[in-house]
Structure formats: C-alpha cells, structure tokens
Write a protein that holds these residues in place. Structure first.
Motif, PDB file in Angstrom:
ATOM      1  N   GLN A  15       9.839   2.204   1.563  1.00 23.53           N
ATOM      2  CA  GLN A  15       9.428   0.808   1.435  1.00 23.53           C
ATOM      3  C   GLN A  15       8.533   0.387   2.592  1.00 23.53           C
ATOM      4  N   GLN A  18       5.118   1.919   2.085  1.00 17.27           N
ATOM      5  CA  GLN A  18       4.366   1.196   1.060  1.00 17.27           C
ATOM      6  C   GLN A  18       3.801  -0.118   1.624  1.00 17.27           C
ATOM      7  N   ALA A  19       4.626  -0.821   2.386  1.00 13.23           N
ATOM      8  CA  ALA A  19       4.186  -2.097   2.965  1.00 13.23           C
ATOM      9  C   ALA A  19       3.042  -1.885   3.949  1.00 13.23           C
ATOM     10  N   ALA A  23       0.656  -1.561  -0.248  1.00 12.74           N
ATOM     11  CA  ALA A  23       1.082  -1.291  -1.621  1.00 12.74           C
ATOM     12  C   ALA A  23       2.395  -2.014  -1.900  1.00 12.74           C
ATOM     13  N   ASP A  24       2.796  -2.031  -3.158  1.00 11.16           N
ATOM     14  CA  ASP A  24       3.985  -2.768  -3.578  1.00 11.16           C
ATOM     15  C   ASP A  24       5.248  -1.981  -3.252  1.00 11.16           C
ATOM     16  N   PRO A  25       6.109  -2.487  -2.327  1.00  3.83           N
ATOM     17  CA  PRO A  25       7.347  -1.767  -2.030  1.00  3.83           C
ATOM     18  C   PRO A  25       8.398  -1.906  -3.126  1.00  3.83           C
ATOM     19  N   ALA A  26       8.203  -2.859  -4.055  1.00  2.00           N
ATOM     20  CA  ALA A  26       9.196  -3.083  -5.111  1.00  2.00           C
ATOM     21  C   ALA A  26       9.350  -1.866  -6.010  1.00  2.00           C
ATOM     22  N   ILE A  27       8.325  -1.029  -6.086  1.00  3.96           N
ATOM     23  CA  ILE A  27       8.400   0.149  -6.953  1.00  3.96           C
ATOM     24  C   ILE A  27       9.482   1.113  -6.476  1.00  3.96           C
ATOM     25  N   GLN A  30      12.623   0.150  -8.180  1.00  3.00           N
ATOM     26  CA  GLN A  30      12.502   0.553  -9.586  1.00  3.00           C
ATOM     27  C   GLN A  30      12.771   2.052  -9.736  1.00  3.00           C
ATOM     28  N   LYS A 101       3.684   7.161  -8.948  1.00  2.00           N
ATOM     29  CA  LYS A 101       2.965   5.966  -8.521  1.00  2.00           C
ATOM     30  C   LYS A 101       3.230   5.606  -7.061  1.00  2.00           C
ATOM     31  N   GLU A 209      -5.022   5.061  -8.398  1.00  4.18           N
ATOM     32  CA  GLU A 209      -5.799   3.818  -8.419  1.00  4.18           C
ATOM     33  C   GLU A 209      -7.295   4.050  -8.226  1.00  4.18           C
TER      34      GLU A 209
END
Length: 423
Positions: A15, A18-19, A23-27, A30, A101, A209
C-alpha cells in the motif's frame, strides 16, 4: 507480479509503495479479499474431491443392493466437484487479474513524487562552452549529410528519419563500441526478435497503463517491442536457471518501436523523440540478493561509455511516480544538450526485482535446492538518441564535429566529420 506472501503478511508495504507511486492503494485490499475467496474456493474444491474419492471407494465395496445408491451419491458429488473446480479456477483468475494490476514494490529510499521529484546522485564533466552560437543536432546533421528528416517524413510520416552517410556510420560505431564494452563484461550478444507474443509483452509489464505506447499487429496478435528488454525477459520464460557461476548477462541489439502516444508537440524537431530507433540493451538475470549490486554495476558501465564519448552528464534516482510498473528502482543518466541548455535522458537502468520473473515463471535454484523467482535488470548501453548529444557537444564553429577518440576505430580512423553543405 508481486509476491503473494508479501500481500498476505505485510500488505501495508504494498500500500505504501502504491501511494508513493501515485497509484491506488485500495487495490491491495481488493487483492487480499480475492486471495481469501480463492483459498476458500480451493479448500472447498479439495474437500469435495476427497469426498468424491471416498464415494468412489464405497461404490467399489458396495453390495449389489447398495450399489445404485452409492453410484447416485458419487454422481452427485462428481457434479459438485466439477462446479467447485470451476469456481476455484474463476477465483484464481480474479486474483491474478488484480495482482497483475499492482505495480512492483519500490525499494526503500527512492524519492517519492512525480517526474520532477528525482534526486541527482552525481554529475560528471563541465557544461561545454562555445565562442560561437552552437547549432542544434538537426542543423548539424543536415550540414553533415547525416540526418534526413524530410525524406523520413515523406516515406513514413512524422517522427521518422533517415540516417545517412556519416550519420549511419556514427550510429553503427556507437552500437559496436557498446557491444565491445558489454562483451568485456561477460554479456552474451543477442540480436533479438522485435515482434513478441502478448504473454511476453504482458509479462514484462508493458501492457498496463502505458499500453497505448505499443504497436500491435491485430491480424497476427503480435506486438512490436519498444526495447529488446521484452524479448530478453521472455528468453528464459518458463525455465529454471543455473546461476552457480554468477549472473546471466545478455546484450540485446534490436530496432525499437514506440508510438509516443501523448507526446504530441514534444521534441518534434530532430531525432530526440521518434517512432523507430536502434538500441543495445543490457539485460541481467541474477539472484534477488545480488540485484542492487548488479544495478550499480550496470550504471557504472553506462557511465564508462558516456565518459569515453566526452559527454557531460548527471545520474538521477528516478522518483516513484515516474517509474514504469515493473521497476522497483530506476537510475537515469542525462547528458547535457547545449542548444536546449538542459540535461536530457540518454540511458535508463531498472531493477525489476522478481516482478517480471513471477509473471514469466522464470526461476533459479537457490542454495537450499529450492526454486525461487529470479531477479531481472535492464539498462541501455547505446541508442540512436546519443547522436544528439554527440553532435552538439563536439561541434566546431564551421559546423564540423570532432569524433570522440573512442569511436574513431569504429569509423575507419575518421577524426572529424566535415560539412557537405554550408549554412
């Protein structure tokens, strides 16, 4: 692809990475949920398969009177096993899609932020000074009969060109100097395919991307490579490597193709940002423990090349938000381009840790005898863009250009490139 154990045991590390990349750490959450679902589905499937085996044994042992009921029970279990297996595969595919991803986890200590947040590690050489108005590389190239953009555009469109005469010789000289440098450091030369399968392109992280940068041939479902890194990463895909005698090093010579999507209006003059160019790329397979030391060695060999060519440059530690998805750390070397009064990138070298090898199933056998993912690294040792810095740095008032001493043996002893037209 990231390490699944890292996702399970220390998701906060992923996380934070990603931050730092923007990028989105929420993935990550998931992916954690998908991993739990996959394991639950797999457990249910294996439990039912065990029951199915036991039911099959009962059928074999059943009396004639018991057999019909036993067969019916086994048939019902067989149907449930089939459904459970399908669900298990579905959950595994969903997890893989999410894992693909997630970008590679950055190495501790690299700068956070975007393109402008790099850190300069060191500089070399003085910024060249002239007692005349320096010409840019395209004007020099046209005077020398070395670069023909007009006919390149006529034949192929914008951002294409011809290298001719001393321009063609200069590029070949650069590439051969780099090849000799690579071979003196245990690199095996390879001339690589420039068309690769989707699974190889995806395995190296180039279909994320930034997939709009890649040329695709739909009729053949093949991709043109923007660097021989792609083919070199796929060279040992699905194999178990022997690293007993040290890293496996390859030098890939290839033509490269990039769509340059999103770069409209940027560097449209000359050969700085073009659709096709040649490159000699270093690529290394090594143990994860040796990867950072090997990364430093790659940069050292790149610096040797630039110093031999008499170029002034700086080495930068690229910020997390400016990394490609597969790189855990990247060092760029930027040479001074006099007419732009700026440093411009000539080389990149990336430590991709085990990210690419997990996708491409490339492993090595460790000291304990177990197989584990290998680390991969890549770095440019020569490319067409270097001609820009060479021409501008070594120009003289009359438009002639001094050939660096290191290149002269590769150009038949030629010491000075002379203009064939006057401006």
């Amino acid at each position: 692809m990231i390490d699944l154990q890292l996702l399970r045991n220390t998701p906060e590390v992923i996380q934070a990475s990603q931050a730092a990349r923007g990028a989105d750490p929420a993935i990550v959450e998931q992916a954690q949920a998908a991993d739990v679902s996959r394991r639950e589905a797999l457990t249910a499937f294996e439990s039912l398969r065990s029951q199915q085996k036991a039911a099959g044994d009962l059928v074999k042992k059943a009396t004639p009177e018991e057999r019909p009921a036993a067969i019916a029970a086994a048939s019902e279990l067989a149907a449930r096993v089939k459904e459970a297996e399908a669900l298990s595969k579905q959950r595994a595919a969903e997890l893989d899609e999410l894992l693909m991803k997630i970008d590679n986890v950055i190495i501790d200590g690299i700068p956070a932020g975007g393109e402008e947040n790099f850190v300069t590690l060191r500089t070399h050489g003085e910024v060249p000074q002239y007692d005349f108005e320096p010409r840019d590389h395209l004007e020099l190239g046209e005077m020398l009969g070395a670069i023909d953009m007009e006919r390149g555009t006529k034949v192929s469109g914008a951002r294409f060109y011809f290298l001719r005469g001393v321009g063609a010789r200069l590029e070949l000289a650069l590439m051969n100097l780099a090849l000799d440098k690579a071979m003196s450091n245990s690199f095996v030369p390879l001339i690589t395919p420039t068309l690769v399968r989707p699974e190889i392109m995806s395995g190296t992280g180039f279909l994320g991307e930034h997939s709009d940068e890649v040329y695709h041939l739909p009729a053949d479902d093949l991709f043109l490579t923007g660097t021989s890194e792609v083919a070199l990463a796929g060279y040992h895909s699905g194999e178990i490597l022997d690293l007993g005698e040290g890293p496996l090093r390859y030098a890939g010579w290839s033509t490269c193709y990039r769509r340059e999507a999103g770069s409209h209006g940027k560097d449209t003059r000359g050969i700085i940002r073009v659709h096709q160019f040649n490159k000699l790329e270093m690529f290394v397979y090594t143990s994860p423990e040796e990867a950072e030391a090997e990364h430093d060695r790659l940069v050292g060999w790149q610096e040797d090349m630039l110093q031999a060519l008499g170029l002034s440059y700086r080495v930068i530690d690229v910020a997390a938000g400016d990394l490609g998805s597969s790189a855990a750390r990247k060092f760029d070397i930027e040479a001074w381009v006099p007419t732009q009064e700026a440093f411009r990138e000539l080389t990149s070298t990336s430590n991709c840790t085990t990210y690419q090898s997990r996708r491409l199933k490339t492993r090595f056998r460790g000291e304990n005898g177990k197989t584990e993912p290998v680390a991969t690294l890549n770095g440019t040792l020569a490319t067409t863009r270097w001609i820009v810095a060479l021409l501008e740095t070594h120009q003289q008032a009359d438009g002639s250009v001094i050939v660096p001493e290191a290149l002269r043996p590769y150009m038949g002893g030629l010491e000075v490139l002379q203009p064939i037209t006057k401006k």
